[in-house]
Design a protein around this motif. Structure first.
Motif, PDB file in Angstrom:
ATOM      1  N   TYR A   1       4.530   3.245  -3.973  1.00 36.89           N
ATOM      2  CA  TYR A   1       4.203   4.370  -4.859  1.00 36.89           C
ATOM      3  C   TYR A   1       5.330   4.660  -5.829  1.00 36.89           C
ATOM      4  O   TYR A   1       5.155   4.632  -7.039  1.00 36.89           O
ATOM      5  CB  TYR A   1       3.968   5.617  -4.002  1.00 36.89           C
ATOM      6  N   VAL A   2       6.521   4.946  -5.278  1.00 36.49           N
ATOM      7  CA  VAL A   2       7.636   5.334  -6.140  1.00 36.49           C
ATOM      8  C   VAL A   2       8.020   4.171  -7.050  1.00 36.49           C
ATOM      9  O   VAL A   2       8.070   4.306  -8.276  1.00 36.49           O
ATOM     10  CB  VAL A   2       8.845   5.787  -5.292  1.00 36.49           C
TER      11      VAL A   2
ATOM     12  N   ASN B   1      10.032  -6.314  -4.191  1.00 38.71           N
ATOM     13  CA  ASN B   1       9.091  -5.811  -3.193  1.00 38.71           C
ATOM     14  C   ASN B   1       8.772  -6.938  -2.221  1.00 38.71           C
ATOM     15  O   ASN B   1       8.735  -8.111  -2.605  1.00 38.71           O
ATOM     16  CB  ASN B   1       7.804  -5.319  -3.865  1.00 38.71           C
TER      17      ASN B   1
ATOM     18  N   GLN C   1      -2.289   3.475  -0.095  1.00 37.57           N
ATOM     19  CA  GLN C   1      -2.499   3.759   1.336  1.00 37.57           C
ATOM     20  C   GLN C   1      -3.629   4.741   1.650  1.00 37.57           C
ATOM     21  O   GLN C   1      -4.316   4.569   2.655  1.00 37.57           O
ATOM     22  CB  GLN C   1      -1.186   4.217   1.973  1.00 37.57           C
TER      23      GLN C   1
ATOM     24  N   VAL D   1      15.228  -6.709   0.278  1.00 39.68           N
ATOM     25  CA  VAL D   1      16.641  -6.401   0.134  1.00 39.68           C
ATOM     26  C   VAL D   1      17.183  -6.151   1.537  1.00 39.68           C
ATOM     27  O   VAL D   1      16.635  -5.356   2.296  1.00 39.68           O
ATOM     28  CB  VAL D   1      16.825  -5.169  -0.782  1.00 39.68           C
TER      29      VAL D   1
ATOM     30  N   TYR E   1      -2.898  12.672   9.076  1.00 43.27           N
ATOM     31  CA  TYR E   1      -4.053  12.145   8.349  1.00 43.27           C
ATOM     32  C   TYR E   1      -4.287  10.655   8.553  1.00 43.27           C
ATOM     33  O   TYR E   1      -5.435  10.216   8.596  1.00 43.27           O
ATOM     34  CB  TYR E   1      -4.112  12.514   6.877  1.00 43.27           C
TER      35      TYR E   1
ATOM     36  N   ASN F   1      12.674   3.829   6.067  1.00 44.49           N
ATOM     37  CA  ASN F   1      12.861   2.389   6.227  1.00 44.49           C
ATOM     38  C   ASN F   1      14.291   2.104   6.724  1.00 44.49           C
ATOM     39  O   ASN F   1      15.258   2.673   6.199  1.00 44.49           O
ATOM     40  CB  ASN F   1      12.642   1.719   4.857  1.00 44.49           C
TER      41      ASN F   1
ATOM     42  N   ASP G   1       9.252   8.479   0.607  1.00 42.59           N
ATOM     43  CA  ASP G   1       9.353   8.668   2.055  1.00 42.59           C
ATOM     44  C   ASP G   1      10.769   8.477   2.608  1.00 42.59           C
ATOM     45  O   ASP G   1      11.078   8.960   3.684  1.00 42.59           O
ATOM     46  CB  ASP G   1       8.427   7.670   2.779  1.00 42.59           C
TER      47      ASP G   1
ATOM     48  N   ALA H   1       2.071  10.997  -0.632  1.00 37.89           N
ATOM     49  CA  ALA H   1       1.830  10.356  -1.925  1.00 37.89           C
ATOM     50  C   ALA H   1       1.904  11.369  -3.059  1.00 37.89           C
ATOM     51  O   ALA H   1       2.342  11.047  -4.169  1.00 37.89           O
ATOM     52  CB  ALA H   1       0.461   9.681  -1.903  1.00 37.89           C
TER      53      ALA H   1
HETATM   54  C1  LIG Z   1      -3.102   5.347   6.197  1.00 35.50           C
HETATM   55  C2  LIG Z   1      -2.327   6.246   5.279  1.00 35.50           C
HETATM   56  C3  LIG Z   1      -2.997   7.199   4.547  1.00 35.50           C
HETATM   57  C4  LIG Z   1      -2.296   8.056   3.707  1.00 35.50           C
HETATM   58  N1  LIG Z   1      -3.000   8.993   3.010  1.00 35.50           N
HETATM   59  C5  LIG Z   1      -2.337   9.864   2.214  1.00 35.50           C
HETATM   60  C6  LIG Z   1      -3.043  10.872   1.510  1.00 35.50           C
HETATM   61  O1  LIG Z   1      -4.273  10.981   1.627  1.00 35.50           O
HETATM   62  N2  LIG Z   1      -2.337  11.704   0.716  1.00 35.50           N
HETATM   63  C7  LIG Z   1      -0.973  11.612   0.585  1.00 35.50           C
HETATM   64  O2  LIG Z   1      -0.372  12.399  -0.146  1.00 35.50           O
HETATM   65  N3  LIG Z   1      -0.273  10.652   1.224  1.00 35.50           N
HETATM   66  C8  LIG Z   1      -0.914   9.776   2.038  1.00 35.50           C
HETATM   67  N4  LIG Z   1      -0.208   8.807   2.717  1.00 35.50           N
HETATM   68  C9  LIG Z   1       1.261   8.730   2.559  1.00 35.50           C
HETATM   69  C10 LIG Z   1       1.678   7.963   1.318  1.00 35.50           C
HETATM   70  O3  LIG Z   1       0.980   6.748   1.229  1.00 35.50           O
HETATM   71  C11 LIG Z   1       3.191   7.730   1.338  1.00 35.50           C
HETATM   72  O4  LIG Z   1       3.829   8.979   1.404  1.00 35.50           O
HETATM   73  C12 LIG Z   1       3.669   6.982   0.087  1.00 35.50           C
HETATM   74  O5  LIG Z   1       3.191   5.671   0.114  1.00 35.50           O
HETATM   75  C13 LIG Z   1       5.207   6.956  -0.008  1.00 35.50           C
HETATM   76  O6  LIG Z   1       5.601   6.213  -1.122  1.00 35.50           O
HETATM   77  P1  LIG Z   1       6.945   5.349  -1.114  1.00 35.50           P
HETATM   78  O7  LIG Z   1       7.045   4.690  -2.452  1.00 35.50           O
HETATM   79  O8  LIG Z   1       8.078   6.160  -0.643  1.00 35.50           O
HETATM   80  O9  LIG Z   1       6.697   4.250   0.010  1.00 35.50           O
HETATM   81  P2  LIG Z   1       5.658   3.029  -0.007  1.00 35.50           P
HETATM   82  O10 LIG Z   1       4.480   3.352  -0.847  1.00 35.50           O
HETATM   83  O11 LIG Z   1       5.411   2.701   1.421  1.00 35.50           O
HETATM   84  O12 LIG Z   1       6.460   1.866  -0.714  1.00 35.50           O
HETATM   85  C14 LIG Z   1       7.598   1.254  -0.156  1.00 35.50           C
HETATM   86  C15 LIG Z   1       7.624  -0.184  -0.643  1.00 35.50           C
HETATM   87  O13 LIG Z   1       8.886  -0.742  -0.364  1.00 35.50           O
HETATM   88  C16 LIG Z   1       8.723  -2.063   0.112  1.00 35.50           C
HETATM   89  N5  LIG Z   1       9.881  -2.395   0.932  1.00 35.50           N
HETATM   90  C17 LIG Z   1      10.189  -1.959   2.170  1.00 35.50           C
HETATM   91  N6  LIG Z   1      11.362  -2.479   2.581  1.00 35.50           N
HETATM   92  C18 LIG Z   1      11.809  -3.246   1.569  1.00 35.50           C
HETATM   93  C19 LIG Z   1      12.970  -4.055   1.401  1.00 35.50           C
HETATM   94  N7  LIG Z   1      13.905  -4.145   2.352  1.00 35.50           N
HETATM   95  N8  LIG Z   1      13.105  -4.729   0.239  1.00 35.50           N
HETATM   96  C20 LIG Z   1      12.158  -4.663  -0.718  1.00 35.50           C
HETATM   97  N9  LIG Z   1      11.045  -3.901  -0.612  1.00 35.50           N
HETATM   98  C21 LIG Z   1      10.871  -3.204   0.515  1.00 35.50           C
HETATM   99  C22 LIG Z   1       7.429  -2.003   0.913  1.00 35.50           C
HETATM  100  O14 LIG Z   1       6.860  -3.287   1.049  1.00 35.50           O
HETATM  101  C23 LIG Z   1       6.590  -1.074   0.047  1.00 35.50           C
HETATM  102  O15 LIG Z   1       5.865  -1.785  -0.912  1.00 35.50           O
HETATM  103  C24 LIG Z   1      -0.883   7.939   3.577  1.00 35.50           C
HETATM  104  C25 LIG Z   1      -0.200   6.959   4.309  1.00 35.50           C
HETATM  105  C26 LIG Z   1      -0.909   6.116   5.147  1.00 35.50           C
HETATM  106  C27 LIG Z   1      -0.156   5.068   5.935  1.00 35.50           C
END
Ligand SMILES: Cc1cc2nc3c(=O)[nH]c(=O)nc-3n(C[C@H](O)[C@H](O)[C@H](O)COP(=O)(O)OP(=O)(O)OC[C@H]3O[C@@H](n4cnc5c(N)ncnc54)[C@H](O)[C@@H]3O)c2cc1C
Length: 441
Positions: free
Chosen positions: A14-15, A38, A46, A80, A172, A270, A305, A323
């Motif tokens: 997402y971010v 990624n 998600q 990474v 959820y 993570n 997150d 999200a």
């Molecule tokens: C089943 C489910 C349903 C959800 N429903 C909702 C909802 O209805 N409403 C809501 O607000 N939120 C919801 N969420 C939560 C929301 O999806 C997360 O809060 C959001 O994805 C966080 O974004 P992010 O970018 O921090 O992490 P992510 O979207 O998880 O992205 C992290 C990325 O980093 C990559 N990564 C990890 N480690 C490494 C590394 N070492 N090197 C390179 N890349 C790496 C991963 O592969 C991933 O692509 C839900 C989550 C789940 C699991």
């Protein structure tokens, strides 16, 4: 001519994806070079995973190919393994072959979260999480495979184990995944003459005294009644003690065998945070200020997150890992990167929680938006329209809408492609039999 600034984005979720999208739109040609690392070549939407698991949306339609949308960025697939924020480098490991060290001027650190597990005997061997599209596909195939097994076996114990589905954690992710999968299984039971929906055991185990806190206490209680009304056994104030070889033991004394154990008991940052050299809070989140800059490192930004970002609408609290925050933080973060590059003032992230919508199966949902409580069909419709408006790219919106439209006229697919996780099985059999049978030539 000055060299372009090197912006490295760790994580394309997402971010990461939304930051990169905004940066490639806002930055002038030659102003910066953006690299996104990624693990996979796609971003996963998600909130659609439960619908993908239930077969209401095709799994490939809930992921966004990074190379297609981030055409002005360099995309590297790998992970990474560590960051040195003083030397401004990150170590990249590839899926095969030697890795390399990436240098940056500005780092966007967004590797998200992983499932928060506990040292429960048998959990690692029997359980599965629900955070990735692969897990959603597997669960769909697995549940259908269990129904196939139950229909085919004459062994009562095997049948009971196959028809027992346990979910741990009632946020959820857990509630939506269980509700959608139960709804699918109940729906397809009509193709299994010997399996009555009442033969299935769906159990939701939650350590606290409430479910779905995201929609507030009243709607959480309403959801609990709905799930129990569907015959789902929801145990509050209960913990999983062990799950060795699929033998489930709860701390209220209940014991039984189950072939399905889904772990959705929350997330934690993570583990990359521990080798990032960045300051962490007591929950291992990267400490950031409200303008999404990491404390003590003015050239490192973070959000989502993995980050502890102060919630300016609730003094003393941090933004929740969802999200809703991730997308909005990404917008502010990208603008602050541009502001930093151009010597302008950064702005703080501020967003008041709007509420949540959740799906509970086809035509069933629950929501609490800006204090308004919505139940049943209207909430389900709201869930679909909201997420359709949010899923990135017109391409994916059209595909998801098409899946839903086709679902109105045709019954859902009930095929379990279980062999997809072991596609060489058939070919290996051919090789084995070839070596045993004498050649006819
Ligand atoms: C089943 C489910 C349903 C959800 N429903 C909702 C909802 O209805 N409403 C809501 O607000 N939120 C919801 N969420 C939560 C929301 O999806 C997360 O809060 C959001 O994805 C966080 O974004 P992010 O970018 O921090 O992490 P992510 O979207 O998880 O992205 C992290 C990325 O980093 C990559 N990564 C990890 N480690 C490494 C590394 N070492 N090197 C390179 N890349 C790496 C991963 O592969 C991933 O692509 C839900 C989550 C789940 C699991």
């Amino acid at each position: 001519m000055t060299a372009p600034v090197r912006i490295l984005i760790v994580g394309g979720g997402y971010v990461g994806m939304y930051v990169a999208l905004r940066l490639q739109r806002k930055l002038r040609r030659g102003e910066a070079r953006i690299t996104v690392v990624n693990i996979d070549s796609y971003m996963t939407y998600q909130p659609f995973l439960p619908e993908a698991a239930a077969g209401n949306v095709e799994a490939r339609h809930v992921v966004v190919p990074l190379r297609r949308v981030l055409h002005k960025c360099e995309i590297l697939n790998g992970w990474v393994a560590g960051v040195d924020p003083v030397a401004r480098t990150a170590d990249l490991c590839l899926h095969e072959g030697p890795g390399r060290t990436l240098e940056y001027d500005i780092l966007v650190f967004a590797p998200g979260s992983i499932s928060r597990t506990l040292p429960i005997p048998g959990l690692a061997g029997s359980g599965i999480g629900f955070k990735s599209v692969e897990e959603a596909i597997h669960l769909r195939d697995h549940v259908l495979g269990q129904l196939d097994l139950a229909e085919s076996t004459t062994d009562r114990a095997v049948r009971a184990k196959a028809l027992s589905f346990v979910f741990v954690g009632a946020g959820y992710a857990g509630v939506e995944a269980l509700a959608e999968l139960e709804d699918m299984a109940r729906d397809v039971c009509r193709y299994y003459p010997t399996v009555d929906p009442g033969d299935m055991r769906w159990l939701l185990v939650e350590a606290s005294d409430r479910i779905l806190p995201e929609v507030g206490p009243e709607m959480g209680r309403w959801t609990l009644e709905q799930l129990r009304g569907r015959g789902i056994d929801v145990r509050l104030g209960t913990r999983l003690n062990s799950a060795v070889d699929g033998h489930i033991v709860l701390d209220d004394g209940t014991e039984f065998d189950a072939d399905t154990l889904v772990w959705t008991a929350g997330v934690k940052p993570n583990p990359l945070v521990h080798v990032s050299g960045l300051p962490l809070d007591e929950k291992s989140r990267v400490k950031a200020s409200a303008d999404l800059v990491v404390e003590g490192f003015p050239d490192v930004f973070t959000a989502g997150d993995c980050a502890a970002v102060p919630d300016l609408t609730k003094p003393g609290e941090m933004c929740a890992p969802n999200a809703q925050n991730a997308v909005r933080q990404a917008r502010t973060l990208a603008d602050n990167v541009v502001a930093t590059l151009r010597g302008r003032v950064r702005r703080p992230y501020r967003h008041a929680y709007a509420g949540s919508v959740a799906t509970l199966g086809l035509h069933k949902g629950v929501a609490q938006i800006y204090g308004r409580k919505i139940r049943g069909l209207p909430a389900w419709f709201m869930h679909r329209t909201y997420h359709l408006s949010r899923v990135p790219t017109v391409n994916k919106k059209v595909r998801v809408l098409t899946d839903w439209t086709l679902g109105l006229f045709f019954k859902r697919e009930i095929v379990s492609l279980g062999a997809i996780s072991d596609p060489r099985q058939e070919f290996e059999l051919a090789i084995r039999t070839e070596s045993r049978v004498p050649s006819s030539r």
